[in-house]
Motif scaffolding. Structure first.
Motif, PDB file in Angstrom:
ATOM      1  N   ILE A  98      -3.016   7.451   3.556  1.00 40.90           N
ATOM      2  CA  ILE A  98      -4.240   7.142   4.322  1.00 40.90           C
ATOM      3  C   ILE A  98      -5.275   6.481   3.415  1.00 40.90           C
ATOM      4  CG2 ILE A  98      -6.186   8.187   5.564  1.00 40.90           C
ATOM      5  CD1 ILE A  98      -4.146  10.278   6.670  1.00 40.90           C
ATOM      6  N   VAL A  99      -5.425   7.001   2.196  1.00 45.72           N
ATOM      7  CA  VAL A  99      -6.391   6.405   1.253  1.00 45.72           C
ATOM      8  C   VAL A  99      -5.977   4.960   0.933  1.00 45.72           C
ATOM      9  CG1 VAL A  99      -7.246   6.542  -1.134  1.00 45.72           C
ATOM     10  CG2 VAL A  99      -7.138   8.612   0.282  1.00 45.72           C
ATOM     11  N   GLN A 100      -4.686   4.748   0.719  1.00 44.13           N
ATOM     12  CA  GLN A 100      -4.206   3.392   0.422  1.00 44.13           C
ATOM     13  C   GLN A 100      -4.375   2.463   1.630  1.00 44.13           C
ATOM     14  OE1 GLN A 100      -3.099   1.843  -2.324  1.00 44.13           O
ATOM     15  NE2 GLN A 100      -3.383   3.639  -3.630  1.00 44.13           N
ATOM     16  N   LEU A 101      -4.189   2.999   2.830  1.00 42.75           N
ATOM     17  CA  LEU A 101      -4.359   2.172   4.034  1.00 42.75           C
ATOM     18  C   LEU A 101      -5.814   1.723   4.177  1.00 42.75           C
ATOM     19  CD1 LEU A 101      -2.061   4.079   6.568  1.00 42.75           C
ATOM     20  CD2 LEU A 101      -1.792   1.695   5.833  1.00 42.75           C
ATOM     21  N   LYS A 102      -6.751   2.614   3.846  1.00 41.49           N
ATOM     22  CA  LYS A 102      -8.178   2.243   3.930  1.00 41.49           C
ATOM     23  C   LYS A 102      -8.485   1.119   2.938  1.00 41.49           C
ATOM     24  CE  LYS A 102     -12.716   3.231   4.834  1.00 41.49           C
ATOM     25  NZ  LYS A 102     -13.296   1.975   4.400  1.00 41.49           N
ATOM     26  N   ALA A 103      -8.000   1.268   1.698  1.00 42.89           N
ATOM     27  CA  ALA A 103      -8.245   0.230   0.681  1.00 42.89           C
ATOM     28  C   ALA A 103      -7.603  -1.089   1.106  1.00 42.89           C
ATOM     29  CB  ALA A 103      -7.695   0.697  -0.667  1.00 42.89           C
TER      30      ALA A 103
ATOM     31  N   ALA B  16       0.839  -1.217   0.000  1.00 41.81           N
ATOM     32  CA  ALA B  16       0.000   0.000   0.000  1.00 41.81           C
ATOM     33  C   ALA B  16       0.868   1.258   0.000  1.00 41.81           C
ATOM     34  CB  ALA B  16      -0.935  -0.018   1.215  1.00 41.81           C
ATOM     35  N   MET B  17       1.978   1.230   0.732  1.00 41.89           N
ATOM     36  CA  MET B  17       2.851   2.420   0.780  1.00 41.89           C
ATOM     37  C   MET B  17       3.589   2.609  -0.541  1.00 41.89           C
ATOM     38  SD  MET B  17       2.127   3.785   3.579  1.00 41.89           S
ATOM     39  CE  MET B  17       0.495   3.157   3.218  1.00 41.89           C
ATOM     40  N   CYS B  18       3.956   1.502  -1.185  1.00 38.57           N
ATOM     41  CA  CYS B  18       4.567   1.615  -2.533  1.00 38.57           C
ATOM     42  C   CYS B  18       3.555   2.232  -3.496  1.00 38.57           C
ATOM     43  CB  CYS B  18       5.014   0.250  -3.038  1.00 38.57           C
ATOM     44  SG  CYS B  18       6.422  -0.426  -2.152  1.00 38.57           S
ATOM     45  N   ASN B  19       2.281   1.792  -3.399  1.00 40.40           N
ATOM     46  CA  ASN B  19       1.235   2.369  -4.258  1.00 40.40           C
ATOM     47  C   ASN B  19       1.112   3.868  -4.029  1.00 40.40           C
ATOM     48  OD1 ASN B  19       0.624  -0.214  -5.126  1.00 40.40           O
ATOM     49  ND2 ASN B  19      -1.169  -0.456  -3.809  1.00 40.40           N
ATOM     50  N   ALA B  20       1.116   4.274  -2.746  1.00 45.91           N
ATOM     51  CA  ALA B  20       0.936   5.705  -2.417  1.00 45.91           C
ATOM     52  C   ALA B  20       2.080   6.534  -2.987  1.00 45.91           C
ATOM     53  CB  ALA B  20       0.836   5.876  -0.899  1.00 45.91           C
ATOM     54  N   MET B  21       3.306   6.030  -2.852  1.00 51.23           N
ATOM     55  CA  MET B  21       4.455   6.810  -3.354  1.00 51.23           C
ATOM     56  C   MET B  21       4.485   6.840  -4.870  1.00 51.23           C
ATOM     57  SD  MET B  21       7.495   6.173  -0.645  1.00 51.23           S
ATOM     58  CE  MET B  21       6.852   4.858   0.342  1.00 51.23           C
ATOM     59  N   GLU B  22       4.061   5.733  -5.482  1.00 60.80           N
ATOM     60  CA  GLU B  22       4.026   5.719  -6.951  1.00 60.80           C
ATOM     61  C   GLU B  22       3.014   6.755  -7.450  1.00 60.80           C
ATOM     62  OE1 GLU B  22       2.991   1.894  -8.729  1.00 60.80           O
ATOM     63  OE2 GLU B  22       4.281   2.421 -10.419  1.00 60.80           O
ATOM     64  N   GLN B  23       1.854   6.777  -6.777  1.00 58.54           N
ATOM     65  CA  GLN B  23       0.780   7.687  -7.177  1.00 58.54           C
ATOM     66  C   GLN B  23       1.180   9.152  -6.962  1.00 58.54           C
ATOM     67  OE1 GLN B  23      -2.746   7.904  -4.506  1.00 58.54           O
ATOM     68  NE2 GLN B  23      -3.628   6.554  -6.055  1.00 58.54           N
ATOM     69  N   CYS B  24       1.822   9.417  -5.829  1.00 61.58           N
ATOM     70  CA  CYS B  24       2.051  10.801  -5.403  1.00 61.58           C
ATOM     71  C   CYS B  24       3.410  11.333  -5.859  1.00 61.58           C
ATOM     72  CB  CYS B  24       1.944  10.832  -3.878  1.00 61.58           C
ATOM     73  SG  CYS B  24       1.974  12.441  -3.178  1.00 61.58           S
ATOM     74  N   CYS B  25       4.414  10.474  -5.939  1.00 60.92           N
ATOM     75  CA  CYS B  25       5.786  10.946  -6.200  1.00 60.92           C
ATOM     76  C   CYS B  25       6.362  10.342  -7.478  1.00 60.92           C
ATOM     77  CB  CYS B  25       6.720  10.581  -5.045  1.00 60.92           C
ATOM     78  SG  CYS B  25       6.069  10.896  -3.420  1.00 60.92           S
ATOM     79  N   SER B  26       5.570   9.546  -8.184  1.00 61.53           N
ATOM     80  CA  SER B  26       6.021   8.906  -9.436  1.00 61.53           C
ATOM     81  C   SER B  26       7.284   8.061  -9.267  1.00 61.53           C
ATOM     82  CB  SER B  26       6.247   9.948 -10.536  1.00 61.53           C
ATOM     83  OG  SER B  26       5.096  10.712 -10.705  1.00 61.53           O
ATOM     84  N   ILE B  27       7.467   7.501  -8.067  1.00 62.77           N
ATOM     85  CA  ILE B  27       8.546   6.525  -7.875  1.00 62.77           C
ATOM     86  C   ILE B  27       7.957   5.348  -7.097  1.00 62.77           C
ATOM     87  CG2 ILE B  27      10.670   7.927  -7.897  1.00 62.77           C
ATOM     88  CD1 ILE B  27       9.774   7.444  -4.585  1.00 62.77           C
ATOM     89  N   ARG B  28       8.351   4.140  -7.446  1.00 66.17           N
ATOM     90  CA  ARG B  28       7.878   2.994  -6.668  1.00 66.17           C
ATOM     91  C   ARG B  28       9.071   2.413  -5.928  1.00 66.17           C
ATOM     92  NH1 ARG B  28       3.095   0.153  -6.541  1.00 66.17           N
ATOM     93  NH2 ARG B  28       3.292  -1.743  -5.324  1.00 66.17           N
ATOM     94  N   PRO B  29       9.075   2.519  -4.584  1.00 69.31           N
ATOM     95  CA  PRO B  29      10.206   1.953  -3.836  1.00 69.31           C
ATOM     96  C   PRO B  29      10.199   0.440  -3.922  1.00 69.31           C
ATOM     97  CG  PRO B  29       8.766   3.260  -2.408  1.00 69.31           C
ATOM     98  CD  PRO B  29       8.054   3.062  -3.689  1.00 69.31           C
ATOM     99  N   GLY B  30      11.308  -0.175  -3.541  1.00 65.51           N
ATOM    100  CA  GLY B  30      11.328  -1.606  -3.324  1.00 65.51           C
ATOM    101  C   GLY B  30      11.075  -1.874  -1.843  1.00 65.51           C
ATOM    102  N   ILE B  31      10.900  -3.162  -1.517  1.00 65.65           N
ATOM    103  CA  ILE B  31      10.719  -3.537  -0.109  1.00 65.65           C
ATOM    104  C   ILE B  31      11.802  -4.541   0.253  1.00 65.65           C
ATOM    105  CG2 ILE B  31       9.194  -4.512   1.631  1.00 65.65           C
ATOM    106  CD1 ILE B  31       6.817  -3.831  -0.235  1.00 65.65           C
ATOM    107  N   LYS B  32      12.592  -4.206   1.272  1.00 64.53           N
ATOM    108  CA  LYS B  32      13.555  -5.171   1.802  1.00 64.53           C
ATOM    109  C   LYS B  32      12.813  -5.959   2.873  1.00 64.53           C
ATOM    110  CE  LYS B  32      17.792  -5.265   4.565  1.00 64.53           C
ATOM    111  NZ  LYS B  32      17.148  -5.590   5.863  1.00 64.53           N
ATOM    112  N   TRP B  33      12.749  -7.292   2.688  1.00 67.01           N
ATOM    113  CA  TRP B  33      11.962  -8.121   3.617  1.00 67.01           C
ATOM    114  C   TRP B  33      12.330  -7.782   5.054  1.00 67.01           C
ATOM    115  CZ3 TRP B  33      12.769 -11.811   7.438  1.00 67.01           C
ATOM    116  CH2 TRP B  33      11.653 -12.594   7.765  1.00 67.01           C
TER     117      TRP B  33
END
Ligand code: BTN
Length: 265
Positions: free
Chosen positions: A185-190, A95-112
């Motif tokens: 917040i919107v992504q967290l609700k979804a 959800a946080m990757c989605n939010a940053m992609e939407q808002c900042c046009s970058i999609r972070p990676g996730i380190k487990w």
């Protein structure tokens, strides 16, 4: 700041009036746990401009200077057993990757399992804390997210220079904190609405975002250190590892931290 966050939320957004905002607080997770214990409801959101005792996984601290990062915790009250929420941190990560992609046009990676990364450094993290009743059912979950947004690289303390960075330091673009907070917040609700309906699809997306996979890793547990090859994630967020002797294992987040063989990633 609170009114600016609300201004970026959809007008009919059900959690518009559920935001508690602080200029400074010890830890938004600690505060959220305090008010959850007193009965604060599902969807209560705690946001602070800075934290004096920001916390990360495994007793680590989270550097939380003012006016440059987002420090947010949410109280969730899903009706399920604690063991059914093992994938919550992963779902929040996606959800946080989605939010940053939407808002900042970058999609972070996730380190487990819970670190958000850009390039080879950490830009944020997720801290999930559960309270269970005597039957093992969830009373509440508090999920805290910290994102380094506008810190110049040189402002990080010496001991974080090699492992931490910010969206600004990587992209050169400063981030609107209220806009990204609202997107989160919107992504967290979804995410919360679909936590169990779309678990498999979410975990597939987590696998795509996870930068730990297909790499040699070092696993640190209370029993010691082992190296192996990370080859997958199961539906509960467990890391599938193959050791040099051919044996496989599922590493659960509660017991281990994982690093790349040659550095942080
Ligand atoms: C980690 O790096 O292991 C997780 C970091 C989580 C930090 C966030 S900031 C908001 C919330 N409040 C805290 O004290 N921690 C989380």
């Amino acid at each position: 700041m609170k009114s600016e966050i609300i201004a970026h939320l959809p007008e009919d957004f059900p959690w518009r009036n559920s935001i508690c905002y602080f200029d400074s607080i010890d830890s938004t997770n600690s505060y959220a746990k305090r008010i959850a214990a007193e009965g604060a409801g599902n969807g209560t959101i705690v946001v602070a401009d800075s934290q004096t005792a920001g916390r990360g996984r495994m007793g680590r601290s989270f550097h939380s200077p003012q006016q440059s990062g987002i420090y947010l915790s949410i109280i969730l009250r899903p009706k399920c057993a604690g063991q059914d929420l093992m994938h919550l941190t992963c779902a929040v990560g996606v959800a946080m990757c989605n939010a940053m992609e939407q808002c900042c046009s970058i999609r972070p990676g996730i380190k487990w399992i819970n670190d958000l990364v850009l390039g080879s450094k950490k830009i944020g993290g997720i801290l999930t804390e559960l309270s269970l009743n005597a039957n093992g059912q969830v009373d509440y979950a508090v999920v805290g997210i910290g994102i380094n947004c506008n810190q110049p690289q040189e402002s990080f303390p010496e001991q974080l220079q090699q492992i931490a960075t910010s969206i600004f330091a990587v992209t050169g673009n400063s981030v609107s904190l209220p806009k990204l907070t609202a997107a989160m917040i919107v992504q967290l609700k979804a995410m919360a609405d679909n936590l169990f309906h779309t678990q498999q699809a979410t975990m597939l997306q987590y696998e795509k975002d996870c930068v730990t996979l297909q790499k040699e890793v070092v696993i640190h547990t209370s029993q010691g250190t082992k190296s192996g090859f990370a080859y997958g994630i199961d539906n509960s967020g467990g890391l599938l590892v193959r050791y040099d002797d051919g044996n496989t294992d599922i590493i659960s987040s509660g017991e281990a931290s994982v690093r790349g063989m040659y550095g942080y990633l």
